[in-house]
Write a protein that holds these residues in place. Structure first.
Motif, PDB file in Angstrom:
ATOM      1  N   PHE A 282     -38.405  -6.071  93.894  1.00  0.00           N
ATOM      2  CA  PHE A 282     -37.688  -4.911  94.438  1.00  0.00           C
ATOM      3  C   PHE A 282     -37.792  -4.974  95.955  1.00  0.00           C
ATOM      4  CE2 PHE A 282     -36.693  -0.685  95.672  1.00  0.00           C
ATOM      5  CZ  PHE A 282     -35.980  -0.096  94.640  1.00  0.00           C
ATOM      6  N   TYR A 283     -36.639  -5.055  96.645  1.00  0.00           N
ATOM      7  CA  TYR A 283     -36.583  -5.221  98.091  1.00  0.00           C
ATOM      8  C   TYR A 283     -35.934  -4.022  98.779  1.00  0.00           C
ATOM      9  CZ  TYR A 283     -37.300 -10.213  97.172  1.00  0.00           C
ATOM     10  OH  TYR A 283     -37.803 -11.425  96.777  1.00  0.00           O
ATOM     11  N   MET A 284     -36.182  -3.939 100.078  1.00  0.00           N
ATOM     12  CA  MET A 284     -35.550  -2.957 100.950  1.00  0.00           C
ATOM     13  C   MET A 284     -35.442  -3.602 102.332  1.00  0.00           C
ATOM     14  SD  MET A 284     -37.086   0.760 102.068  1.00  0.00           S
ATOM     15  CE  MET A 284     -36.785   1.559 100.512  1.00  0.00           C
ATOM     16  N   SER A 285     -34.395  -3.270 103.081  1.00  0.00           N
ATOM     17  CA  SER A 285     -34.269  -3.833 104.432  1.00  0.00           C
ATOM     18  C   SER A 285     -35.411  -3.330 105.312  1.00  0.00           C
ATOM     19  CB  SER A 285     -32.925  -3.468 105.053  1.00  0.00           C
ATOM     20  OG  SER A 285     -32.908  -2.107 105.417  1.00  0.00           O
ATOM     21  N   LYS A 286     -35.816  -4.155 106.292  1.00  0.00           N
ATOM     22  CA  LYS A 286     -36.914  -3.783 107.193  1.00  0.00           C
ATOM     23  C   LYS A 286     -36.628  -2.477 107.921  1.00  0.00           C
ATOM     24  CE  LYS A 286     -38.997  -8.201 108.374  1.00  0.00           C
ATOM     25  NZ  LYS A 286     -39.232  -9.169 109.448  1.00  0.00           N
ATOM     26  N   ASP A 287     -35.399  -2.317 108.412  1.00  0.00           N
ATOM     27  CA  ASP A 287     -35.048  -1.105 109.144  1.00  0.00           C
ATOM     28  C   ASP A 287     -35.196   0.130 108.271  1.00  0.00           C
ATOM     29  OD1 ASP A 287     -34.485  -2.594 111.402  1.00  0.00           O
ATOM     30  OD2 ASP A 287     -32.326  -2.641 111.025  1.00  0.00           O
ATOM     31  N   GLN A 288     -34.711   0.057 107.036  1.00  0.00           N
ATOM     32  CA  GLN A 288     -34.830   1.188 106.129  1.00  0.00           C
ATOM     33  C   GLN A 288     -36.287   1.424 105.753  1.00  0.00           C
ATOM     34  OE1 GLN A 288     -32.386   0.989 102.642  1.00  0.00           O
ATOM     35  NE2 GLN A 288     -32.776   3.117 102.126  1.00  0.00           N
TER      36      GLN A 288
ATOM     37  N   MET B 104     -27.599 -11.672  95.331  1.00  0.00           N
ATOM     38  CA  MET B 104     -27.862 -10.852  96.520  1.00  0.00           C
ATOM     39  C   MET B 104     -28.621 -11.717  97.511  1.00  0.00           C
ATOM     40  SD  MET B 104     -27.841  -7.800  97.927  1.00  0.00           S
ATOM     41  CE  MET B 104     -28.679  -6.952  99.252  1.00  0.00           C
ATOM     42  N   TYR B 105     -28.131 -11.797  98.720  1.00  0.00           N
ATOM     43  CA  TYR B 105     -28.781 -12.601  99.742  1.00  0.00           C
ATOM     44  C   TYR B 105     -29.987 -11.846 100.295  1.00  0.00           C
ATOM     45  CZ  TYR B 105     -29.465 -15.384 103.913  1.00  0.00           C
ATOM     46  OH  TYR B 105     -30.014 -16.175 104.887  1.00  0.00           O
ATOM     47  N   ILE B 106     -31.169 -12.394 100.083  1.00  0.00           N
ATOM     48  CA  ILE B 106     -32.423 -11.825 100.584  1.00  0.00           C
ATOM     49  C   ILE B 106     -32.924 -12.741 101.696  1.00  0.00           C
ATOM     50  CG2 ILE B 106     -34.810 -11.226  99.989  1.00  0.00           C
ATOM     51  CD1 ILE B 106     -32.738  -9.420  98.620  1.00  0.00           C
ATOM     52  N   ASP B 107     -33.330 -12.150 102.827  1.00  0.00           N
ATOM     53  CA  ASP B 107     -33.835 -12.980 103.922  1.00  0.00           C
ATOM     54  C   ASP B 107     -35.003 -12.283 104.616  1.00  0.00           C
ATOM     55  OD1 ASP B 107     -32.724 -11.030 105.615  1.00  0.00           O
ATOM     56  OD2 ASP B 107     -31.023 -12.269 106.197  1.00  0.00           O
ATOM     57  N   ASP B 108     -35.338 -12.735 105.815  1.00  0.00           N
ATOM     58  CA  ASP B 108     -36.481 -12.184 106.547  1.00  0.00           C
ATOM     59  C   ASP B 108     -36.284 -10.732 106.969  1.00  0.00           C
ATOM     60  OD1 ASP B 108     -37.757 -14.592 106.296  1.00  0.00           O
ATOM     61  OD2 ASP B 108     -37.242 -15.302 108.311  1.00  0.00           O
ATOM     62  N   ASN B 109     -35.081 -10.198 106.825  1.00  0.00           N
ATOM     63  CA  ASN B 109     -34.816  -8.799 107.158  1.00  0.00           C
ATOM     64  C   ASN B 109     -35.068  -7.868 105.982  1.00  0.00           C
ATOM     65  OD1 ASN B 109     -33.967  -9.076 109.910  1.00  0.00           O
ATOM     66  ND2 ASN B 109     -32.120 -10.059 109.128  1.00  0.00           N
ATOM     67  N   ASP B 110     -35.572  -8.416 104.876  1.00  0.00           N
ATOM     68  CA  ASP B 110     -35.864  -7.614 103.691  1.00  0.00           C
ATOM     69  C   ASP B 110     -37.363  -7.620 103.412  1.00  0.00           C
ATOM     70  OD1 ASP B 110     -33.121  -6.895 102.722  1.00  0.00           O
ATOM     71  OD2 ASP B 110     -32.934  -9.091 102.715  1.00  0.00           O
ATOM     72  N   VAL B 111     -37.859  -6.491 102.936  1.00  0.00           N
ATOM     73  CA  VAL B 111     -39.277  -6.312 102.613  1.00  0.00           C
ATOM     74  C   VAL B 111     -39.414  -6.245 101.092  1.00  0.00           C
ATOM     75  CG1 VAL B 111     -41.264  -4.757 102.823  1.00  0.00           C
ATOM     76  CG2 VAL B 111     -39.685  -5.023 104.747  1.00  0.00           C
ATOM     77  N   LEU B 112     -40.315  -7.046 100.545  1.00  0.00           N
ATOM     78  CA  LEU B 112     -40.620  -6.981  99.114  1.00  0.00           C
ATOM     79  C   LEU B 112     -41.590  -5.826  98.898  1.00  0.00           C
ATOM     80  CD1 LEU B 112     -40.498  -8.146  96.231  1.00  0.00           C
ATOM     81  CD2 LEU B 112     -42.418  -9.632  96.892  1.00  0.00           C
ATOM     82  N   LEU B 113     -41.136  -4.787  98.189  1.00  0.00           N
ATOM     83  CA  LEU B 113     -41.981  -3.617  97.945  1.00  0.00           C
ATOM     84  C   LEU B 113     -42.911  -3.817  96.757  1.00  0.00           C
ATOM     85  CD1 LEU B 113     -39.467  -0.681  98.436  1.00  0.00           C
ATOM     86  CD2 LEU B 113     -40.975  -1.745 100.111  1.00  0.00           C
TER      87      LEU B 113
END
Length: 116
Positions: free
Chosen positions: A65-71, A48-57
């Motif tokens: 465990f990640y989620m997109s910044k927008d979500q 899974m491509y994780i980048d600066d648009n994802d937040v590590l929860l």
């Protein structure tokens, strides 16, 4: 107080441990509406491509465990708990062939957990 934003049920912990034995290092990403709706997805690390648009929860059973910044903007006031239920989801998540699927249970953070 730094809030732990993600937790895991005992049943989901058992499943994650089995998947780690089968697949090695894992990551989770909270899907934002593709495939199985808004579902937690489990992948082998690197799939899974994780980048600066994802937040590590946080980490569950040693897995990020990640989620997109927008979500995250919509969910930032909630605590998520990863759980598992019987049934087949319609995603590429690693647990699907086992006849189970990960689900998210959420609750609002308290004022102590999320002061504004």
């Amino acid at each position: 107080m730094k809030q732990q934003r993600v937790g895991i049920s005992p049943a989901a912990t058992q499943l994650v441990e089995k998947l780690k034995k089968d697949y090695g290092n894992l990551i989770f990403h909270q899907s934002g509406g593709c495939c199985d709706g808004s579902a937690p997805m489990c992948f082998q690390k690197g799939e899974m491509y994780i980048d600066d648009n994802d937040v590590l929860l946080g980490y569950i059973a040693g897995c990020p465990f990640y989620m997109s910044k927008d979500q995250f903007e919509y969910w930032k006031h909630t605590h998520l708990t990863l759980d598992v239920v019987k049934g087949r989801g319609a995603s590429f998540s690693l647990e699907i062939p086992l006849g189970v699927r990960f689900v998210i249970k959420s609750r609002l953070l308290t004022q102590i957990e999320y002061p504004e």
